[in-house]
Design a protein around this motif. Structure first.
Motif, PDB file in Angstrom:
ATOM      1  N   GLN A  95     -60.133 -24.030 -11.575  1.00 58.16           N
ATOM      2  CA  GLN A  95     -60.415 -22.933 -10.653  1.00 58.16           C
ATOM      3  C   GLN A  95     -61.381 -21.937 -11.281  1.00 58.16           C
ATOM      4  OE1 GLN A  95     -56.139 -21.928  -9.366  1.00 58.16           O
ATOM      5  NE2 GLN A  95     -57.343 -21.628  -7.499  1.00 58.16           N
ATOM      6  N   GLY A  96     -61.175 -21.633 -12.559  1.00 55.88           N
ATOM      7  CA  GLY A  96     -62.077 -20.713 -13.240  1.00 55.88           C
ATOM      8  C   GLY A  96     -63.499 -21.239 -13.287  1.00 55.88           C
ATOM      9  N   ILE A  97     -63.639 -22.525 -13.600  1.00 55.15           N
ATOM     10  CA  ILE A  97     -64.971 -23.145 -13.647  1.00 55.15           C
ATOM     11  C   ILE A  97     -65.630 -23.070 -12.283  1.00 55.15           C
ATOM     12  CG2 ILE A  97     -66.192 -25.341 -13.905  1.00 55.15           C
ATOM     13  CD1 ILE A  97     -64.009 -26.091 -16.013  1.00 55.15           C
ATOM     14  N   LEU A  98     -64.881 -23.438 -11.250  1.00 53.75           N
ATOM     15  CA  LEU A  98     -65.429 -23.493  -9.893  1.00 53.75           C
ATOM     16  C   LEU A  98     -65.714 -22.105  -9.335  1.00 53.75           C
ATOM     17  CD1 LEU A  98     -66.158 -25.378  -7.548  1.00 53.75           C
ATOM     18  CD2 LEU A  98     -63.784 -25.228  -6.776  1.00 53.75           C
ATOM     19  N   GLU A  99     -64.756 -21.197  -9.473  1.00 52.75           N
ATOM     20  CA  GLU A  99     -64.889 -19.873  -8.862  1.00 52.75           C
ATOM     21  C   GLU A  99     -65.903 -18.990  -9.587  1.00 52.75           C
ATOM     22  OE1 GLU A  99     -63.432 -19.037  -6.110  1.00 52.75           O
ATOM     23  OE2 GLU A  99     -61.932 -20.609  -5.888  1.00 52.75           O
ATOM     24  N   SER A 100     -66.027 -19.159 -10.901  1.00 49.77           N
ATOM     25  CA  SER A 100     -66.908 -18.275 -11.677  1.00 49.77           C
ATOM     26  C   SER A 100     -68.235 -18.922 -12.049  1.00 49.77           C
ATOM     27  CB  SER A 100     -66.193 -17.842 -12.964  1.00 49.77           C
ATOM     28  OG  SER A 100     -66.149 -18.902 -13.904  1.00 49.77           O
ATOM     29  N   GLY A 101     -68.426 -20.182 -11.639  1.00 46.59           N
ATOM     30  CA  GLY A 101     -69.631 -20.881 -12.073  1.00 46.59           C
ATOM     31  C   GLY A 101     -69.641 -21.021 -13.587  1.00 46.59           C
ATOM     32  N   SER A 102     -68.475 -21.375 -14.145  1.00 43.14           N
ATOM     33  CA  SER A 102     -68.291 -21.502 -15.603  1.00 43.14           C
ATOM     34  C   SER A 102     -68.600 -20.190 -16.318  1.00 43.14           C
ATOM     35  CB  SER A 102     -69.162 -22.629 -16.166  1.00 43.14           C
ATOM     36  OG  SER A 102     -68.885 -23.853 -15.530  1.00 43.14           O
ATOM     37  N   GLY A 103     -68.275 -19.089 -15.652  1.00 40.72           N
ATOM     38  CA  GLY A 103     -68.494 -17.782 -16.258  1.00 40.72           C
ATOM     39  C   GLY A 103     -69.909 -17.258 -16.120  1.00 40.72           C
ATOM     40  N   LYS A 104     -70.775 -18.032 -15.463  1.00 37.05           N
ATOM     41  CA  LYS A 104     -72.187 -17.647 -15.342  1.00 37.05           C
ATOM     42  C   LYS A 104     -72.521 -17.040 -13.988  1.00 37.05           C
ATOM     43  CE  LYS A 104     -73.517 -21.799 -16.455  1.00 37.05           C
ATOM     44  NZ  LYS A 104     -74.389 -22.966 -16.742  1.00 37.05           N
ATOM     45  N   GLY A 105     -71.576 -17.077 -13.042  1.00 33.07           N
ATOM     46  CA  GLY A 105     -71.827 -16.530 -11.720  1.00 33.07           C
ATOM     47  C   GLY A 105     -71.985 -15.020 -11.754  1.00 33.07           C
ATOM     48  N   GLU A 106     -72.673 -14.495 -10.755  1.00 30.25           N
ATOM     49  CA  GLU A 106     -72.956 -13.057 -10.705  1.00 30.25           C
ATOM     50  C   GLU A 106     -71.673 -12.227 -10.713  1.00 30.25           C
ATOM     51  OE1 GLU A 106     -75.269  -9.743  -7.885  1.00 30.25           O
ATOM     52  OE2 GLU A 106     -75.136 -11.845  -7.250  1.00 30.25           O
ATOM     53  N   LEU A 107     -70.693 -12.621  -9.906  1.00 27.77           N
ATOM     54  CA  LEU A 107     -69.450 -11.861  -9.837  1.00 27.77           C
ATOM     55  C   LEU A 107     -68.726 -11.870 -11.178  1.00 27.77           C
ATOM     56  CD1 LEU A 107     -67.440 -10.288  -8.039  1.00 27.77           C
ATOM     57  CD2 LEU A 107     -66.306 -12.474  -7.576  1.00 27.77           C
ATOM     58  N   ALA A 108     -68.664 -13.035 -11.823  1.00 25.17           N
ATOM     59  CA  ALA A 108     -67.982 -13.139 -13.112  1.00 25.17           C
ATOM     60  C   ALA A 108     -68.676 -12.295 -14.167  1.00 25.17           C
ATOM     61  CB  ALA A 108     -67.922 -14.597 -13.562  1.00 25.17           C
ATOM     62  N   ARG A 109     -70.007 -12.295 -14.161  1.00 23.68           N
ATOM     63  CA  ARG A 109     -70.752 -11.531 -15.167  1.00 23.68           C
ATOM     64  C   ARG A 109     -70.594 -10.024 -14.959  1.00 23.68           C
ATOM     65  NH1 ARG A 109     -75.646 -11.830 -14.422  1.00 23.68           N
ATOM     66  NH2 ARG A 109     -75.906 -13.317 -12.702  1.00 23.68           N
ATOM     67  N   LYS A 110     -70.497  -9.608 -13.701  1.00 23.25           N
ATOM     68  CA  LYS A 110     -70.376  -8.178 -13.405  1.00 23.25           C
ATOM     69  C   LYS A 110     -68.952  -7.659 -13.536  1.00 23.25           C
ATOM     70  CE  LYS A 110     -74.212  -7.493 -10.149  1.00 23.25           C
ATOM     71  NZ  LYS A 110     -74.533  -7.101  -8.755  1.00 23.25           N
ATOM     72  N   THR A 111     -67.965  -8.528 -13.327  1.00 22.94           N
ATOM     73  CA  THR A 111     -66.592  -8.053 -13.187  1.00 22.94           C
ATOM     74  C   THR A 111     -65.561  -8.741 -14.086  1.00 22.94           C
ATOM     75  OG1 THR A 111     -66.026  -9.642 -11.443  1.00 22.94           O
ATOM     76  CG2 THR A 111     -67.060  -7.569 -10.744  1.00 22.94           C
ATOM     77  N   ASN A 112     -65.948  -9.814 -14.779  1.00 23.48           N
ATOM     78  CA  ASN A 112     -64.976 -10.633 -15.522  1.00 23.48           C
ATOM     79  C   ASN A 112     -63.903 -11.196 -14.597  1.00 23.48           C
ATOM     80  OD1 ASN A 112     -66.002 -10.622 -18.158  1.00 23.48           O
ATOM     81  ND2 ASN A 112     -65.071  -8.648 -18.634  1.00 23.48           N
ATOM     82  N   ASN A 113     -64.201 -11.261 -13.301  1.00 15.10           N
ATOM     83  CA  ASN A 113     -63.292 -11.823 -12.308  1.00 15.10           C
ATOM     84  C   ASN A 113     -63.615 -13.306 -12.190  1.00 15.10           C
ATOM     85  OD1 ASN A 113     -61.913 -12.620  -9.969  1.00 15.10           O
ATOM     86  ND2 ASN A 113     -62.246 -10.668  -8.944  1.00 15.10           N
ATOM     87  N   HIS A 114     -62.805 -14.155 -12.788  1.00 21.26           N
ATOM     88  CA  HIS A 114     -63.099 -15.585 -12.853  1.00 21.26           C
ATOM     89  C   HIS A 114     -62.490 -16.375 -11.705  1.00 21.26           C
ATOM     90  CE1 HIS A 114     -64.641 -16.066 -17.205  1.00 21.26           C
ATOM     91  NE2 HIS A 114     -64.732 -14.798 -16.862  1.00 21.26           N
ATOM     92  N   PHE A 115     -61.727 -15.710 -10.820  1.00 27.40           N
ATOM     93  CA  PHE A 115     -61.040 -16.446  -9.759  1.00 27.40           C
ATOM     94  C   PHE A 115     -61.334 -15.896  -8.367  1.00 27.40           C
ATOM     95  CE2 PHE A 115     -58.771 -16.847 -13.717  1.00 27.40           C
ATOM     96  CZ  PHE A 115     -58.638 -18.234 -13.830  1.00 27.40           C
ATOM     97  N   GLY A 116     -62.312 -15.023  -8.282  1.00 25.97           N
ATOM     98  CA  GLY A 116     -62.713 -14.500  -6.977  1.00 25.97           C
ATOM     99  C   GLY A 116     -61.607 -13.765  -6.256  1.00 25.97           C
ATOM    100  N   ILE A 117     -60.702 -13.109  -6.993  1.00 23.79           N
ATOM    101  CA  ILE A 117     -59.599 -12.392  -6.352  1.00 23.79           C
ATOM    102  C   ILE A 117     -60.109 -11.071  -5.786  1.00 23.79           C
ATOM    103  CG2 ILE A 117     -57.342 -11.313  -6.669  1.00 23.79           C
ATOM    104  CD1 ILE A 117     -56.733 -13.334  -8.798  1.00 23.79           C
TER     105      ILE A 117
END
Length: 278
Positions: A95-117
């Protein structure tokens, strides 16, 4: 117990050393009155048996370049969460890989939110507005990814709509993947297949096996429920009703022996709610 707490602290220290500081942006109200703050805290429930380290109030930035690096960085954490909450480490990682783009997605980079909650009712922590299903939706923001992983565990284990997942075996990642979709975690019809493909491609199931072999995995007690009646009003859909009562659409249909998702105003639906603690 002491070993587990020490492991969390050591792992948190290692992860923290990878980061850099960043200002945070959020307000008292999750929709309006946006203000800028430099010193803030994140409101994340702590498991008394598995407390998290204190990361302070500065945003820690992670730079991850590949799926393999993501797995190497967070596999130990996913296994610790599995021991504490019973959620398969393979599911958490996928889920972390998929939701965060392996930590490279815009949301993950801005928020450390790896699961799109998303923020949801009652969230009082830091947040970021981000376009998703709709423009400018509110997503939770964390100073450190470990808080995101813990919030993911709390999110799944505390909501009645996901309770049935914990009846599955800890290593049955296929049923967990399909159950997440059934419970309404994602709208993507291929969500289960995507999780399963990631788990099998990167052999993430080996982390489930390692955790099971090590023993000491918490067993979530089955939740008990009360039942109530919802009277359909104008604008209601099965999805909106499922969101209101934190149960899945298939559960509503099963409880009411429905063969169609069509509703009529005044229709009475039986729904279940988590039984209040005495």
């Amino acid at each position: 117990m002491i070993k587990r707490i020490i492991a969390f602290i050591i792992f948190g220290a290692l992860l923290t050393s990878c980061g850099a500081k960043k200002k945070s942006v959020y307000g008292d109200d999750l929709r309006t009155n946006h203000k800028t703050h430099e010193n803030t805290t994140v409101s994340v429930e702590s498991n008394e048996e598995n407390p998290l380290p204190d990361f302070g109030d500065k945003f820690i930035k992670f730079n991850i370049s590949s799926v393999e690096e993501y797995i190497n960085t967070f596999a130990d954490l996913a296994q610790s969460e599995m021991r504490a909450y019973g959620i398969p480490a393979s599911i958490t990682l996928a889920q972390g890989i998929l939701e965060s783009g392996s930590g490279k997605g815009e949301l993950a980079r801005k928020t450390n939110n790896h699961f799109g909650i998303k923020c949801h009712k009652g969230w009082v922590g830091e947040y970021e507005l981000h376009d998703d299903d709709e423009a400018g939706e509110c997503f939770r923001k964390y100073v450190h990814p470990m808080l995101s992983f813990r919030d993911h565990s709390e999110f799944l284990s505390s909501r009645s709509r996901y309770a049935f997942l914990f009846e599955f075996k800890n290593d049955d990642y296929k049923r967990w993947a399909k159950g997440l979709r059934e419970a309404g975690y994602a709208t993507d019809k291929r969500y289960p297949q995507k999780l399963i493909a990631l788990i099998e491609r990167y052999q993430l199931y080996k982390y489930d096996n390692k955790t099971i072999d090590s023993g000491d995995i918490v067993q979530i007690a089955p939740k008990t429920y009360d039942y109530t009646t919802h009277v359909v009003e104008k604008g209601d859909t099965l999805y909106s009703i499922s969101r209101k009562y934190y149960i899945s659409v298939p559960e509503i249909m099963k409880l009411n022996k429905m063969t169609s998702s069509l509703l009529s105003i005044g229709q009475e639906l039986r729904v279940k709610t988590e039984k209040a603690k005495k």
